[in-house]
Design a protein around this motif. Structure first.
Motif: not given
Length: 276
Positions: A158, A183, A187
């Motif tokens: 993130r 991921w 995302h």
């Protein structure tokens, strides 16, 4: 139906199912021309344009400035400190670069700044500071997201993505960890993503290394490029490339990898910035 015909039909169906299953495992993700273009035919400086003899350590701001000034793109490695700062360092331990044993994830960023890289005045940089330099130079950047403890994998991904999004430039991400690649698949689908791999013996051996070296983990992250160590490639890697995966080679020490690669990550030499 005769028994031999029945057996032949069953065998053909089984072979077809096995082939389909194999292709499902290794098939890469699709990428757009616009995602690939900034990296095609580029020689990219491994951990920046570092040179220990000139006092420029790897993965330092000095190495990224040197790459940017020469017009090269740069590859770099990202990790998290104890207090959640994304920094640029290859190893999980500081010993090789500083002579002191300390785990990066055991130190706050302020504590990390006590350590000098390669006997110079350079310190472990923030990822954001490295991108400030490289994005300003408009050079392509390959961001390796290092394997992290499961509890921090999402946090690292993130924060890396947030820092990339705060900059304007040409970026892609890669990892040896297929779950990190996955991921970014879910995302950040517009960000070019790649699977790092190598020959089995260079991945530490074991079943996981066998799977990775043969791209049997491709179904997890559906990488759009495969960053493979220079040298022999397995059938699985070659087939994934034939199915559309970009071919990225690391780490080249001469120009011998250019003809068989879509992009090359190099060190210890000074090839042309672009080769095709």
């Amino acid at each position: 139906m005769k028994p031999c015909k029945t057996a032949g039909t069953v065998a053909a169906a089984a072979i077809g199912a096995a082939a389909a299953g194999y292709l499902f495992l290794i098939a890469p993700g699709r990428s757009r021309a616009g995602q690939r273009f900034p990296f095609l035919g580029q020689n990219i400086a491994h951990r920046g344009l570092h040179d220990a003899s000139a006092g420029i350590p790897e993965n330092s701001l000095a190495a990224f400035r040197a790459a940017a000034e020469a017009g090269y793109g740069a590859e770099l490695d990202t990790r998290l400190t104890k207090d959640g700062v994304v920094v640029v360092l290859h190893d999980s331990d500081l010993f090789r670069m500083t002579g002191e044993h300390a785990a990066v994830e055991s130190l706050d960023f302020a504590e990390l700044q006590q350590y000098k890289l390669g006997g110079t005045d350079e310190r472990v940089p923030r990822f954001s500071d490295a991108l400030d330099i490289l994005a300003a130079a408009h050079v392509p950047v390959v961001v390796e997201v290092k394997a992290s403890p499961d509890r921090r994998r999402g946090e690292l991904c993130r924060k890396v993505l947030g820092i990339i999004d705060a900059h304007t430039g040409n970026f892609c991400v890669e990892s040896f960890d297929p779950f990190i690649v996955a991921w970014f698949r879910f995302h950040a689908p517009d960000l070019l993503r790649g699977q790092l791999t190598a020959q089995r013996e260079n991945l530490g051996g074991g079943f996981g290394a066998w799977l990775s070296s043969r791209m049997l983990i491709g179904c997890i992250g559906r990488p759009q490029f495969i960053a493979h160590r220079a040298g022999k490639k397995s059938l699985g890697v070659k087939l994934a490339e034939l199915l559309g995966a970009m071919r990225v080679t690391w780490t080249a020490h001469d120009r011998g990898e250019e003809a068989k690669s879509d992009a090359v990550i190099f060190e210890g030499c000074r090839p042309p910035v672009q080769y095709k």
